[in-house]
Design a protein around this motif. Structure first.
Motif, mmCIF file in Angstrom:
data_model
loop_
_atom_site.group_PDB
_atom_site.id
_atom_site.type_symbol
_atom_site.label_atom_id
_atom_site.label_comp_id
_atom_site.label_asym_id
_atom_site.label_seq_id
_atom_site.Cartn_x
_atom_site.Cartn_y
_atom_site.Cartn_z
ATOM 1 N N LYS A 77 0.862 -1.193 0.000
ATOM 2 C CA LYS A 77 0.000 0.000 0.000
ATOM 3 C C LYS A 77 0.896 1.241 0.000
ATOM 4 C CE LYS A 77 -3.850 -2.605 1.860
ATOM 5 N NZ LYS A 77 -4.877 -2.765 2.891
ATOM 6 N N GLY A 78 0.897 1.983 1.080
ATOM 7 C CA GLY A 78 1.711 3.199 1.108
ATOM 8 C C GLY A 78 3.192 2.949 0.940
ATOM 9 N N LEU A 79 3.642 1.759 1.235
ATOM 10 C CA LEU A 79 5.065 1.441 1.080
ATOM 11 C C LEU A 79 5.445 1.217 -0.382
ATOM 12 C CD1 LEU A 79 5.769 -0.818 4.201
ATOM 13 C CD2 LEU A 79 6.731 1.436 3.723
ATOM 14 N N LEU A 80 4.452 1.093 -1.257
ATOM 15 C CA LEU A 80 4.676 1.049 -2.714
ATOM 16 C C LEU A 80 5.348 -0.222 -3.220
ATOM 17 C CD1 LEU A 80 5.798 4.768 -3.324
ATOM 18 C CD2 LEU A 80 3.585 3.739 -3.878
ATOM 19 N N GLY A 81 5.412 -1.252 -2.398
ATOM 20 C CA GLY A 81 6.029 -2.495 -2.834
ATOM 21 C C GLY A 81 5.029 -3.424 -3.500
ATOM 22 N N PRO A 82 5.483 -4.610 -3.862
ATOM 23 C CA PRO A 82 4.597 -5.587 -4.506
ATOM 24 C C PRO A 82 3.617 -6.223 -3.516
ATOM 25 C CG PRO A 82 6.926 -6.057 -4.954
ATOM 26 C CD PRO A 82 6.881 -5.057 -3.849
ATOM 27 N N THR A 83 2.533 -6.751 -4.023
ATOM 28 C CA THR A 83 1.637 -7.529 -3.180
ATOM 29 C C THR A 83 2.391 -8.784 -2.713
ATOM 30 O OG1 THR A 83 0.751 -8.546 -5.172
ATOM 31 C CG2 THR A 83 -0.530 -6.752 -4.218
ATOM 32 N N GLY A 84 1.906 -9.347 -1.608
ATOM 33 C CA GLY A 84 2.575 -10.542 -1.081
ATOM 34 C C GLY A 84 3.770 -10.212 -0.202
ATOM 35 N N THR A 85 3.883 -8.938 0.192
ATOM 36 C CA THR A 85 4.968 -8.556 1.091
ATOM 37 C C THR A 85 4.399 -7.810 2.298
ATOM 38 O OG1 THR A 85 5.349 -6.429 -0.029
ATOM 39 C CG2 THR A 85 6.641 -8.309 -0.796
ATOM 40 N N GLY A 86 5.038 -7.981 3.420
ATOM 41 C CA GLY A 86 4.651 -7.294 4.643
ATOM 42 C C GLY A 86 5.700 -7.580 5.694
ATOM 43 N N ALA A 87 5.480 -7.061 6.890
ATOM 44 C CA ALA A 87 6.477 -7.274 7.935
ATOM 45 C C ALA A 87 5.861 -7.042 9.306
ATOM 46 C CB ALA A 87 7.675 -6.335 7.742
ATOM 47 N N LEU A 88 6.493 -7.652 10.303
ATOM 48 C CA LEU A 88 6.126 -7.415 11.694
ATOM 49 C C LEU A 88 7.392 -7.046 12.465
ATOM 50 C CD1 LEU A 88 3.974 -7.558 14.008
ATOM 51 C CD2 LEU A 88 4.779 -9.893 14.407
ATOM 52 N N TYR A 89 7.355 -5.897 13.125
ATOM 53 C CA TYR A 89 8.421 -5.551 14.066
ATOM 54 C C TYR A 89 8.026 -6.130 15.421
ATOM 55 C CZ TYR A 89 10.454 -2.892 17.886
ATOM 56 O OH TYR A 89 11.033 -2.553 19.076
ATOM 57 N N ILE A 90 8.973 -6.802 16.053
ATOM 58 C CA ILE A 90 8.749 -7.406 17.376
ATOM 59 C C ILE A 90 9.767 -6.816 18.334
ATOM 60 C CG2 ILE A 90 8.644 -9.555 18.696
ATOM 61 C CD1 ILE A 90 8.277 -11.005 15.952
#
Lengths: 380, 80
Positions: free
Chosen positions: A198-211
């Protein structure tokens, strides 16, 4: 097409992102993190650089604590299923997306987790004091979305952080990462879920979790990591502990390119543009007879994702008209957030959502406002 | 295999890449190699530090690595 559905995914993707994906698939292509030949090292380097740059963008000094996921939904599931145990209590707001609501419903059914919902006001604003008051000694987690995917209302994370005390805070930043400044560690965020597309402008199928350091959720997916291979248990080292199976390396290559692009542009300038677009839309839509606008009227309190209704017609008809008569793509319905619509008073009707993004022009928003003025006139 | 080979292993590929970057920035000659079977059955990557770069051991350990040295007959953890 005039694209105003950026809350669903950003489009078009920057050429740098497209090129990074192409380069990975055509010129690198091999599995990162499973071998030591030159190509594998290059692949691992691409993933490493993407993680480092995304971590820098989100205010995460130790990039090992930023684990890649398929999207924000998976990141949220990892946090919720990984941390919540039988007898725990969790506090969430009524503005949460089904990415939060459905896992918590399942945790209530399967593990007896108590779910306390703090209602936002009619503009989608959550009172930090009410969130703080909802926390008790059994509360294991507080979950808030940074901005509503329905009406753009921004949560005051600093106030919320202070109000909930030492209880871990999970922030769903699906709608804000890449558009609104986020400083995870300095801001006291314990878990930050982002989607890459979305706002990060990358491809679908990507995301992240900061722990945050000190939190050790159980892994959601277990399997090969290329490390500690002689053991039948998941490794303790991050990021491997949460990244079983081959990563979406080409997507991550694109996400890394997007992060570098956004670091160069600066998130504050993206946010300033978002506020400009909100103001333009709020002023224009506010003057159209028959259009009801939901969410805050102050552009500083929101993102440029606006929900509206047009009297005398339904949201699906408006969206269909905008598409077929004017070539404008928007989303109608409940936007996977029924509780948010109940809060706004638009359940079960839903709304028409106009969602701007990095590439939205003044001309785009002027076009949708002119079209809506015509549709509203015809519906009277 | 020549005695004195020095190989550093890490908990994750991410750590390997991080140390690779740091050693390159510090001008330490090194290479990415498969983890020697005598150290571990890992399928991943390790860092072989060139002869004469013993001073890098401390930095490698600080970054979470373990340095192994080939004695001529076996791998021994330690380094300098």
């Amino acid at each position: 097409m005039i694209y105003l559905d950026h809350a669903a995914t950003s489009f078009p993707k920057p050429p740098e992102v497209v090129e990074a994906v192409r380069e990975y698939m055509v010129e690198i292509g091999v599995n990162p993190g499973r071998a030591a030949y030159c190509g594998a090292a290059r692949a691992a380097g691409v993933v490493f650089a993407a993680r480092e740059d995304l971590a820098a963008l989100l205010g995460v000094p130790d990039s090992r604590r930023l684990v890649f996921t398929r999207n924000a939904t998976e990141a949220i599931n990892l946090a919720l299923f990984g941390l919540l145990r039988r007898g725990d209590r969790v506090v969430m707001t009524s503005m949460e997306h089904n990415a939060v609501v459905r896992p918590l419903r399942a945790l209530r059914d399967r593990r007896g987790v108590d779910v306390e919902v703090v209602r936002a006001d009619g503009l989608g604003r959550v009172d930090p004091v009410a969130l703080g008051a909802a926390v008790d000694e059994r509360t294991r987690l507080v979950v808030v979305n940074h901005a509503s995917n329905v009406c753009g209302t921004l949560a005051d994370l600093r106030e919320i952080r202070q109000a909930v005390g030492r209880v871990p805070l999970l922030v769903d930043a699906a709608q804000t990462a890449g558009m609104v400044p986020i400083d995870a560690v300095a801001g006291g965020i314990d878990l930050l879920a982002v989607t890459g597309h979305k706002g990060l402008l990358g491809p679908t199928g990507t995301g992240a979790l900061y722990i945050r350091e000190g939190l050790d959720p159980d892994p959601l997916v277990l399997g090969g990591t290329g490390s500690n291979s002689g053991s039948d248990e998941m490794p303790s080292a991050l990021p491997d502990r949460y990244e079983a199976g081959t990563l979406n390396a080409s997507g991550i290559a694109g996400l890394g390119a997007a992060a570098r692009l956004l670091l160069a542009r600066g998130i504050p300038s993206a946010r300033a543009r978002d506020v400009e677009l909100s103001r333009r839309l709020l002023e224009g839509l506010g003057g159209i007879e028959g259009v009801t606008l939901y969410g805050p009227t102050d552009p500083e309190e929101r993102t440029a994702t606006l929900s509206i209704e047009v009297s005398g017609t339904s949201c699906d008809e408006v969206a269909f008209d905008l598409d077929r008569r004017y070539g404008i793509g928007v989303r109608a319905g409940l936007h996977c957030a029924p509780e948010a619509h109940r809060t706004l008073g638009t359940f079960p009707r839903g709304t028409v959502r106009i969602a701007c993004g990095h590439s939205t022009t003044d001309g785009d928003v002027d076009a949708v406002m002119e079209a809506l003025a015509e549709i509203a006139r015809e519906a009277r | 295999m020549k005695a004195g080979r020095r190989v550093a292993v890490f908990p994750s590929i991410h750590d390997v890449m991080r140390v690779d970057r740091e050693l390159a920035a510090a001008g330490v000659a090194h290479d990415l190699v498969p983890v020697p079977r005598g150290i571990s059955s890992e399928c991943g990557m390790a860092i072989e530090v060139a002869q004469g770069e013993d001073a890098a051991d401390e930095r490698i350990r600080a970054l979470g690595g373990a340095v192994w040295v080939w004695t001529g007959t076996a791998w021994r953890e330690g380094g300098s």
